[in-house]
Motif scaffolding. Structure first.
Motif: not given
Length: 243
Positions: A111-113, A115, A140, A158, A184
């Motif tokens: 994942a790129r980010r 949450i 994050s 994400a 997501c």
């Protein structure tokens, strides 16, 4: 005896039996099945189902195995509350739980980010999780406002890690549905894998601690397992990130 898999299979009524067993283990060895059922506020049928999920043929075998389990521990009585936390750590001290952690890492690694999502105490832990993951080099952020506007750009590449003790908070479920609708990936961290949030999620980790509410419903269920799980996932994830 009380493995993570066995605890994960318990429904709410069977979990009540488990909580009595943990809190009153020394007394349970001498209780009849009816006395244990009354102490837990359930039927004797529920106690029998609990025993079978603990890999016992019946209540008599369960009492014998419980006695042996306590004798093997050979530890002095510990304060109420600590006992539950110690029981949690014993239940996850196995390859099976390590595999669950590895699965969580596999969901996150590309994942790129990340949450983190939660409200109240879970929101505070989400903020901690976001900082911990950022410390290891994984970008994050956190959302601790259940009415936070979520735009489509947030979902791209994400993973949402959603924290909720009950897994039934309407506002958190609404956010989870939005993440799911936009494809997501969701990892939920809840107290029970039978919760609505756990069923929405792509992957769930549950910790099975006794629910404690005071002052009209405020949740003070221990969150020590949540901190441990977040840090364990983060540390394993760090092994795969660029140095």
């Amino acid at each position: 005896m009380f493995t993570h898999t066995a605890l994960a299979s318990l429904n709410d009524l069977e979990m009540q039996v488990y909580q009595v067993v943990i809190k009153q283990s020394e007394n349970v060895m001498y209780m009849t099945i009816r006395e244990l059922a009354d102490a837990a506020g359930v039927s004797t049928t529920t106690v029998l189902r609990f025993c079978r999920k603990m890999q016992c043929e019946g209540y008599a075998e369960f009492r014998v195995r419980l006695k042996l389990y306590l004798e093997q521990e050979q530890q002095p009585p510990i304060h109420y509350g600590v006992n539950e936390i110690v029981s949690f750590f014993k239940s996850i001290n196995n390859d099976e739980f390590e595999h669950l952690i590895a699965q969580a890492v596999a969901h996150i690694i590309d994942a790129r980010r990340v949450i983190f999502v939660g409200a109240g105490t879970s929101g505070t832990l989400g903020k901690y999780g976001a900082r911990f993951f950022s410390n290891i080099g994984k970008f994050s952020s956190h959302i601790d406002d259940p009415y936070f506007p979520v735009n489509s750009d947030m979902y791209k590449d994400a993973v949402a890690i959603i924290l909720s003790v009950s897994g039934e908070t309407p506002e958190i479920l609404r956010l989870a549905s939005q993440f799911s609708l936009h494809r997501c990936k969701i990892i939920s961290l809840t107290n029970s894998e039978n919760s609505s949030l756990a069923k929405i999620a792509d992957f769930n980790l549950s910790y099975h601690m006794p629910l404690i509410r005071v002052n009209g419903g405020f949740d003070i269920t221990t969150q020590v397992p949540v901190l441990y799980i977040l840090e364990t996932i983060g540390r394993q994830l760090a092994q795969y990130l660029p140095k």
